[in-house]
Structure formats: C-alpha cells, structure tokens
Design a protein around this motif. Sequence first.
Motif: not given
Length: 167
Positions: A103-109
């Motif tokens: 699974h690829f989780l994308f977190f921005r700031n």
Amino acid sequence: RADAVPMATVERNVYDEKTMSVLVTGEPGTDEAETFLQDKLCEQGLKVIEVYSEWAGRCLSVLPLMKRLKLEKDYEQACFVMLHCCAESHPLLEEFRGKSMPHFLFFRNGVRKALVLGANMPAIEKYVIDYTPFGPETDDLEENPQLKRRREERAESAARAAETLAN
C-alpha cells in the motif's frame, strides 16, 4: 526466504539519493523505526510511505519509477521522499498488517492525501507529481497536524515529568 530476490541496498534510516527513498527500520525491541517515521511525517513536503508485510517484502517494481523521477524532476529531499516501512514494525501502520500487496500512502505536510493499493505505477507517478511541492518552503509547518500532535505529546510528557518531580 532463501529464494527471495535481494533488495536494493538501502541503509537503515539513511536517504538513498538514487531512489529518493529511505528504508525505515530500527533495532529490535526499540521504537526507533516508529520515531523516525513520525519525525518524517512532521516535516514539510510529500512523504510516500510504502507499507509492506514482513513476509512479502518491499515492492521492488517501484524503484525504477523513483530512479526515473529523480532523473526527470530531481526533487529536493525536503520536497519528496519515499519511506519503505514494514507494517509489522510500526503501530501507525497496524491496519495494513497481513496484507499481501503493498500500500502506498501519500502524506503532504502531515496530511494524508491519497492511498494506492498495489504496484499501480501510473497512479503512484500521478500522485507524486501532483502532490510534491515546488520548494521546501511551500508548506506551512504550523498547519502540519502530525507536528501539532507531536508538540502536544511532548508538552504533556514534560508536564507529567514536572508533576512527578514536584511530588
């Protein structure tokens, strides 16, 4: 596994310039890996967490994409980094334990923006390009919920320590 394909050489908790990634691990019996992951989520920029099961191993097919993006975009480390994390080693990733696909989780700031199931390279590439900031100062750390939570936890811990000393 004796027949496993060897993983790309990535030192523990050290940034690999070629793949813009970090293999997040820690000493057994410590919270080193979890602390490192939480610290990264408290920073500015895009953090992509590849969550894999210990028995399945990392997704090696994502590395050529990261190398290509490094050549084409040359993102700064402060703007983008991929974190390879074993679900079994991180309480934060508990919901992904035992899953057969990464699974690829994308977190921005510090804010979760997207989730990609499996090695869907077009989706991963799209989100990396869409969510990576133009510069490290683009994100306001004061708006990072992970950093706010970390500061609150530290303040509570300091207050408990002061109360213990006072008693």
